[in-house]
Write an enzyme that holds these catalytic residues in place. Structure first.
Site, short mmCIF file in Angstrom:
data_model
loop_
_atom_site.label_atom_id
_atom_site.label_comp_id
_atom_site.label_asym_id
_atom_site.label_seq_id
_atom_site.Cartn_x
_atom_site.Cartn_y
_atom_site.Cartn_z
N ILE A 1 0.85 -1.20 0.00
CA ILE A 1 0.00 0.00 0.00
C ILE A 1 0.88 1.24 0.00
O ILE A 1 1.89 1.31 0.72
CB ILE A 1 -0.93 0.03 1.24
CG1 ILE A 1 -1.92 -1.13 1.21
CG2 ILE A 1 -1.66 1.37 1.35
CD1 ILE A 1 -2.97 -1.04 0.12
N GLU B 1 25.40 10.36 -7.27
CA GLU B 1 25.61 11.58 -6.48
C GLU B 1 24.71 11.65 -5.25
O GLU B 1 25.17 12.00 -4.16
CB GLU B 1 25.38 12.82 -7.35
CG GLU B 1 26.42 13.05 -8.42
CD GLU B 1 26.12 12.32 -9.71
OE1 GLU B 1 26.89 12.48 -10.67
OE2 GLU B 1 25.10 11.59 -9.77
#
EC number: 2.2.1.1
Length: 661
Positions: free
Chosen positions: A189, A412
């Site tokens: 969910i 990064e």
């Protein structure tokens, strides 16, 4: 703790969750209700920790990556004996509360990291595990495992959808960080509904491909949780333990649906939930009375574990005094002391010579790492271009754990979050490096570092249009302003090699937030400094006078980085009394106060020169009195790009003379 006691603890976690969220009229009940058994197992039995001393070094770390489920953590901390009172729980999500909406580092005892932006928690957990592996290799001996702890994290589907979690998990598998154990609350969910809408991949196969051990069980089987955790501890790979769960378990009005995720149950929902759980609907903030003695016993056991480690540590210290001295050096406040930095010899930079500040930074970093073995870090696949390939920093890998250089790969965002985790862990001072324009990829991690006020260091090279031929995709113009816009961030943009040394010193002595060291690709001259005390001035004030411009300057140019040289040339060409000020750190300069600013500025009219957007300089000069770049660059040799954009010394002279006309 017995299974019966853990059941009572899970029930109490659900009770506190329901009432705290209802009282606040705000919060996320779904995860705490669905994962209460896991928290009971962790804090009741699994975790090696000491609630009486949350900062004990060799504790296990638990990171709630799914930070919206914060009541799970607060309830567990309260029940375990941390300094989190029932009154704190009752003030959940209120101004000034020790139980804010999402966990905040430094606000609540026992909270290891600020989480909430999904995916960053698991990524910081990778940083914790990486730090543990590095320090264990450096300090442990055959007889004394003084660094020996696990990092646990709890994630949900949302965390695993985020790209940063994929980046960090891939890195963790490559580095075989076996002390990392991640629990996956698999309830299928998310806010929008069933994850069939958005998340169809086989997570287990994905993590197996990363090089993780993957285990499966039920969230509601204490035996599963305990046995699977024990299995994870025996493997030298990071482990993902997938626990099938039901969001909002125990609350019949929302159980198993997206409605459980992010809203109070409401009066009727609370009543029905308490009935379903066997609680008195009229009783609020129920804690099972039989837990008092059990948890007090557990708390004493935890304290004994720390006492045993303290004995081990003292024996190790006696037998290995040199290692103990290195330990003490690594654990000074902030990770680096003034006396340690005083032993670092600044590389010799010839006046009048020319080199890129990134190149100077590499020389400085080498000198620093030779004196500071706890200074570690790496680059996002730009080791050479970022000039962080220093001889005194050996690589870390799955086979070589004692190294301090991390090959982060083209990741990064994960790099920055991992650096944050390493910094939070303690014992290391960590940095990450990339091209400045790619700081946009890790901005959310920089923001979290600023929010936590931790001194992560980010080395950002290739800082302007002078990148040249790679073109506007790699030429930052808006990035300086964007970095400076984040509260608690120091941005240091040195003008030459000598300033670069000072920038690193400032960065490593700074303790209250992250630091970005912004460096040039192109060569810039090492210039004469008119003030012999410029080093202390720039450390205190963030700026200093490079060229006096006479006793009474007519105009002052505020410049940073490579534009200081441009400003010096323009001042010479103008043949006027022009003062030039190098603004190494705009944040410190603006915080220095009016008197310091007037002394450095000289009371003259101001022009600004910086290869970036005007934004942020409005308090100093009007747009037409600034040589800035409010447009993107172009592909070509850097000097030709500057000519095309009219970003030259001659253009600055024109602004100066117009202003003085």
């Amino acid at each position: 703790m017995t299974e019966e006691a853990m059941r009572a603890m899970a029930l109490s976690i659900r009770s506190l969750t329901i009432d705290a969220i209802e009282r606040a009229n705000s919060g996320h009940p779904g995860l705490p209700l669905g994962a209460a058994e896991l928290a009971a197992c962790l804090y009741g039995t699994i975790l090696k920790h000491n609630p009486a001393n949350p900062s004990w070094f060799n504790r296990d770390r638990f990171v709630l990556s799914a930070g919206h489920g914060s009541m799970l953590l607060y309830a567990a901390l309260h029940l375990s004996g941390y300094d989190v009172s029932l009154e704190d729980i009752k003030n959940f999500r209120q101004v000034g509360s020790r139980c804010p909406g999402h966990p905040e580092y430094g606000c609540t005892p026992g909270v290891e990291a600020t989480t909430g932006p999904l995916g960053q928690g698991i990524s910081m957990a990778v940083g914790f595990a990486l730090a543990e592996a590095m320090l264990a290799a450096r300090f442990n001996t055959d007889e004394h495992a003084v660094v020996d702890h696990h990092t646990y994290a709890l994630v949900g589907e949302g965390c695993l959808m985020e790209g940063v979690a994929s980046e960090a998990s891939s890195f963790a598998g490559t580095m075989r960080l076996g002390k990392l154990i991640v629990f996956y609350d698999e309830n299928h969910i998310s806010i929008d509904g069933s994850t069939d809408l958005t998340f169809s991949e086989d997570v287990a196969k994905r993590y197996e491909a990363y090089g993780w051990q993957v285990l499966r069980g039920s969230m509601y089987s204490y035996t599963d949780i305990m046995d699977l955790t024990a299995c994870a501890k025996r493997d030298d790979r990071p482990s993902l333990i997938i626990l099938r769960s039901i969001i909002g378990k125990g609350a019949p009005t929302v159980e198993g649906s997206a409605r459980a995720h992010g809203a109070p149950l409401g009066e009727a929902g609370v009543r029905e939930a308490k009935k379903a759980l066997g609680l008195d609907p009229a009783c609020s903030f129920f804690v099972a009375p039989e837990l008092t003695a059990v948890l007090q016993k557990r708390k004493c056991e935890c304290a004994h574990v720390e006492d045993s480690w303290n004995e081990l540590f003292e024996a190790w210290s006696t037998q290995y005094p040199e290692k103990r001295a290195d330990w003490d050096a690594a654990f000074v406040p902030g990770g680096v002391s003034t006396s340690q930095l005083a032993r670092v010899v600044c590389p010799h930079f010839e006046k009048g010579s020319s080199l890129a500040t990134r190149t100077a930074s590499g020389k400085v970093l080498d000198a620093l790492c030779s004196v500071l073995p706890n200074l570690v870090g790496g680059s996002a696949d730009l080791r050479g271009p970022n000039a962080v390939a220093v001889s005194s920093l050996r690589p870390f890998s799955a086979e070589h754990r004692a190294g301090g250089y991390c090959y982060f790969g083209v990741r990064e965002f994960a790099m920055a979050a991992i650096v944050n985790g390493m910094q939070l862990h303690g014992g290391l001072r960590a940095f990450g490096a990339t091209f400045m324009v790619f700081s946009d990829y890790f901005r959310p991690a920089l923001r979290l570092a600023a929010l936590m006020r931790i001194p992560s260091v980010f080395v950002l090279t290739h800082d302007s249009i002078f990148v040249g031929e790679d073109g506007p995709t790699h030429q930052p113009v808006e990035t300086l302003a964007a970095l400076r816009a984040i509260p608690n961030v120091l941005v240091l943009r040195p003008a030459d090699a000598e300033e670069t040394f000072e920038a690193w010193k400032i960065a490593l002595l700074h303790r209250s937030g992250p630091v970005c060291i912004v460096l040039s690709r192109q060569n810039v001259p090492v210039f004469e400094k008119s003030d012999s005390s410029w080093r202390s001035t720039v450390e205190e004030s963030g700026a200093y006078v490079v060229r006096e411009g006479g006793a009474t300057p007519e105009l002052t140019v505020l410049a940073s980085g490579s534009e200081v040289d441009l400003a010096l040339r323009a001042a010479q060409l103008s043949k006027r009394r022009v003062r030039v000020v190098s603004v190494l750190c705009k944040e410190r300069f603006e915080a220095a106060g009016d008197e310091v600013q007037r002394r450095i500025q000289g009371g003259a009219r101001v022009v600004v020169a910086e290869a970036g957007v005007y934004q942020g300089w409005g308090a100093w000069a009007k747009r037409e009195k600034c040589l800035v770049l409010d447009r993107f660059g172009x592909s070509g040799p850097g000097t030709q790009v500057a000519q095309a954009l009219e970003f030259t010394a001659e253009a600055l002279v024109e602004i100066i003379l117009d202003w003085l006309a």
